[in-house]
Write an enzyme that holds these catalytic residues in place. Structure first.
Site, mmCIF file in Angstrom:
data_model
loop_
_atom_site.group_PDB
_atom_site.id
_atom_site.type_symbol
_atom_site.label_atom_id
_atom_site.label_comp_id
_atom_site.label_asym_id
_atom_site.label_seq_id
_atom_site.Cartn_x
_atom_site.Cartn_y
_atom_site.Cartn_z
ATOM 1 N N CYS A 1 -7.024 2.138 -33.109
ATOM 2 C CA CYS A 1 -8.113 1.676 -31.936
ATOM 3 C C CYS A 1 -8.049 2.613 -30.956
ATOM 4 O O CYS A 1 -8.902 2.860 -30.286
ATOM 5 C CB CYS A 1 -8.132 0.294 -31.546
ATOM 6 S SG CYS A 1 -8.013 -0.988 -32.631
ATOM 7 N N HIS B 1 -11.424 -0.418 -24.595
ATOM 8 C CA HIS B 1 -11.487 -0.731 -26.059
ATOM 9 C C HIS B 1 -11.844 -2.428 -26.226
ATOM 10 O O HIS B 1 -11.334 -3.044 -25.562
ATOM 11 C CB HIS B 1 -9.805 -0.767 -26.824
ATOM 12 C CG HIS B 1 -9.925 -1.081 -28.293
ATOM 13 N ND1 HIS B 1 -11.110 -0.969 -29.203
ATOM 14 C CD2 HIS B 1 -9.164 -2.082 -28.904
ATOM 15 C CE1 HIS B 1 -10.741 -1.717 -30.409
ATOM 16 N NE2 HIS B 1 -9.688 -2.348 -30.007
ATOM 17 N N ASN C 1 -14.700 -5.943 -32.995
ATOM 18 C CA ASN C 1 -13.967 -5.036 -32.568
ATOM 19 C C ASN C 1 -13.981 -3.966 -33.756
ATOM 20 O O ASN C 1 -13.954 -4.218 -34.884
ATOM 21 C CB ASN C 1 -12.267 -5.532 -32.967
ATOM 22 C CG ASN C 1 -11.324 -4.590 -32.740
ATOM 23 O OD1 ASN C 1 -11.554 -3.302 -32.760
ATOM 24 N ND2 ASN C 1 -10.073 -5.004 -32.551
HETATM 25 O O1 UT7 Z 1 -7.777 -3.794 -31.692
HETATM 26 C C1 UT7 Z 1 -6.218 -3.454 -31.809
HETATM 27 C C2 UT7 Z 1 -5.742 -4.670 -30.934
HETATM 28 N N1 UT7 Z 1 -6.183 -6.059 -31.346
HETATM 29 C C3 UT7 Z 1 -5.873 -6.834 -30.409
HETATM 30 O O2 UT7 Z 1 -5.853 -6.528 -29.386
HETATM 31 C C4 UT7 Z 1 -6.473 -8.252 -30.905
HETATM 32 C C5 UT7 Z 1 -5.275 -9.032 -30.205
HETATM 33 N N2 UT7 Z 1 -5.270 -10.482 -30.546
HETATM 34 C C6 UT7 Z 1 -6.432 -11.526 -30.068
HETATM 35 O O3 UT7 Z 1 -7.498 -11.018 -29.884
HETATM 36 C C7 UT7 Z 1 -6.185 -12.865 -30.420
HETATM 37 O O4 UT7 Z 1 -4.729 -13.035 -30.709
HETATM 38 C C8 UT7 Z 1 -7.142 -13.398 -31.504
HETATM 39 C C9 UT7 Z 1 -8.563 -13.661 -31.138
HETATM 40 C C10 UT7 Z 1 -6.845 -12.675 -32.703
HETATM 41 C C11 UT7 Z 1 -6.617 -15.007 -31.698
HETATM 42 O O5 UT7 Z 1 -6.676 -15.751 -30.389
HETATM 43 P P1 UT7 Z 1 -5.460 -16.732 -29.954
HETATM 44 O O6 UT7 Z 1 -5.853 -17.250 -28.843
HETATM 45 O O7 UT7 Z 1 -4.288 -15.660 -30.167
HETATM 46 O O8 UT7 Z 1 -5.393 -17.656 -31.336
HETATM 47 P P2 UT7 Z 1 -4.020 -17.860 -32.014
HETATM 48 O O9 UT7 Z 1 -3.953 -16.861 -32.881
HETATM 49 O O10 UT7 Z 1 -3.140 -18.082 -31.317
HETATM 50 O O11 UT7 Z 1 -4.659 -19.152 -32.944
HETATM 51 C C12 UT7 Z 1 -4.851 -20.194 -32.150
HETATM 52 C C13 UT7 Z 1 -5.255 -21.520 -32.969
HETATM 53 C C14 UT7 Z 1 -4.508 -21.542 -34.413
HETATM 54 O O12 UT7 Z 1 -4.390 -22.903 -34.672
HETATM 55 P P3 UT7 Z 1 -3.140 -23.955 -34.265
HETATM 56 O O13 UT7 Z 1 -1.935 -23.369 -34.867
HETATM 57 O O14 UT7 Z 1 -3.213 -24.163 -32.969
HETATM 58 O O15 UT7 Z 1 -3.519 -25.160 -34.856
HETATM 59 C C15 UT7 Z 1 -5.221 -20.892 -35.365
HETATM 60 O O16 UT7 Z 1 -4.877 -21.297 -36.576
HETATM 61 O O17 UT7 Z 1 -6.602 -21.018 -33.450
HETATM 62 C C16 UT7 Z 1 -6.695 -21.095 -34.883
HETATM 63 N N3 UT7 Z 1 -7.544 -20.038 -35.595
HETATM 64 C C17 UT7 Z 1 -8.811 -20.393 -35.601
HETATM 65 N N4 UT7 Z 1 -9.569 -21.542 -35.456
HETATM 66 C C18 UT7 Z 1 -11.045 -21.197 -35.563
HETATM 67 C C19 UT7 Z 1 -7.185 -18.767 -35.748
HETATM 68 N N5 UT7 Z 1 -8.307 -18.175 -36.222
HETATM 69 C C20 UT7 Z 1 -9.407 -19.047 -36.089
HETATM 70 C C21 UT7 Z 1 -10.768 -19.000 -36.409
HETATM 71 N N6 UT7 Z 1 -11.515 -20.133 -36.196
HETATM 72 N N7 UT7 Z 1 -11.447 -18.034 -36.824
#
Ligand code: UT7
Length: 329
Positions: A116, A256, A286
């Site tokens: 990225c 980004h 993204n």
């Molecule tokens: O471009 C290069 C750099 N990339 C980035 O900077 C991306 C950085 N990361 C992020 O933007 C975020 O971490 C995400 C958007 C990928 C995820 O958001 P988050 O708030 O960190 O969510 P999480 O991974 O901690 O997941 C929270 C919950 C989980 O459920 P439990 O374990 O709390 O029950 C996941 O299983 O959300 C669940 N989950 C979803 N639920 C519905 C994960 N993906 C989804 C989904 N729909 N698509």
């Protein structure tokens, strides 16, 4: 000793596929919801390249638009630098494919792999080439077909990514315009947090790698998030420091577009009001190396970014890599 002349942006262009995949479309593919995707990332839809078209097809279109905007002919280009993690082939380079498609017969062409942050890496290299008087016209492209390496069964990643291309033509700066500072960094120790493990020479394609779904993006989202906020904030401040500019003087921040919560955290650290922060993640998701040049071109063509404005670009991505560039447009 003569002071070297930095690079400035002469023109920009972008190209995005017509096909749109909305959050509601994704609700039918994986266990997710429009609400979750919007709240956690800010994304509402993404553009997906049709089958049969290549990264270099879309990038060539973005490049032709950038050349037209700059008033530069393809044969005037000395270098084509393509930032991508979704090249047409492992080799030959996507840059060479584009060179042939746009008729840039005099250019040296090569790809860079900085995920990225790739477009900022490309700008930094172009700036060095121009400062060293090794080039007069450089085309820098950020272009990705992330839909081709997205695991459509993995809800934690498939909702995030999209396809697109953006390009900029650079030449020696005039007046007070140009790249005032740039800063690029990496930390390979953290590479496993964001990786496509299959398809390289370590794990070339076999039935086993395909069965294990190794040819798709794997990301530890929460960990990457923490590093992204810290590294982008530091990179933004570093570019400002190098140029002796304060964040109050900025006209526009183009970060980004990975997550609107990351963007908000950086904007708040720089004390920037909403109107000074460019956000289009809702439209494209993204798009990795394409995200900054897409936003840059949109901002220029919609009048959000005008000649003389002070613009800060900042990115973070797989590698890890991060970087920033401060530009007087
Ligand atoms: O471009 C290069 C750099 N990339 C980035 O900077 C991306 C950085 N990361 C992020 O933007 C975020 O971490 C995400 C958007 C990928 C995820 O958001 P988050 O708030 O960190 O969510 P999480 O991974 O901690 O997941 C929270 C919950 C989980 O459920 P439990 O374990 O709390 O029950 C996941 O299983 O959300 C669940 N989950 C979803 N639920 C519905 C994960 N993906 C989804 C989904 N729909 N698509």
């Amino acid at each position: 000793m003569c002071e070297s002349i930095p690079a400035m942006i002469l023109g920009t262009g972008r190209a995005v596929p017509d096909k749109i995949l909305t959050n509601h479309d994704l609700e039918k593919i994986v266990d997710t919801s429009d609400q979750w995707i919007k709240e956690r990332s800010g994304i509402e839809r993404r553009h997906i390249l049709e089958d049969g078209k290549t990264n270099s097809d879309l990038a060539s279109l973005a490049s032709q638009r950038a050349l037209e905007d700059a008033g530069v002919k393809p044969e005037e280009l000395d270098f084509i630098i393509v930032a991508t993690i979704t090249p047409d082939y492992t080799f030959p380079s996507t840059a060479a494919q584009i060179q042939a498609k746009i008729g840039a017969v005099n250019a040296a062409a090569f790809d860079i792999s900085a995920a990225c942050s790739g477009f900022i890496y490309g700008l930094s290299i172009a700036d060095s080439l121009i400062k060293a008087e090794l080039a007069n016209r450089v085309l820098v492209i950020g272009s990705e077909m992330l839909s081709r390496i997205t695991d459509w069964e993995d809800r934690s990643t498939c909702v995030l990514f999209g396809d697109g291309s953006g390009a900029a033509v650079l030449g020696p700066a005039e007046g007070n315009r140009g790249i005032l500072s740039s800063y690029i960094k990496s930390d390979g120790k953290l590479g496993n947090l964001l990786i496509m493990p299959g398809g390289g020479a370590t794990h070339p394609a076999t039935h086993e790698t395909v069965d294990k779904r190794m040819h798709y993006i794997k990301m530890e989202g929460r960990e990457v998030f923490k590093h992204a906020v810290r590294a982008m904030r530091d990179a933004a401040l570093h570019a400002l420091d190098l140029a002796g500019i304060t964040s109050e003087e900025l006209d526009l921040l183009i970060p980004h577009q990975a997550n609107v919560r990351i963007i908000d955290a950086i904007a708040s650290r720089l004390k920037l009001p909403d109107e000074k922060v460019y956000i289009n993640i809702q439209e494209y998701g993204n798009t990795s190396a394409a995200s900054i040049p897409l936003a840059l071109d949109e901002a220029r063509r919609t009048g959000k970014l005008k000649q003389g404005d002070l613009c800060l670009l900042v990115a973070f991505g797989g590698g890890f890599t991060w970087g920033s560039a401060l530009i007087r447009m």
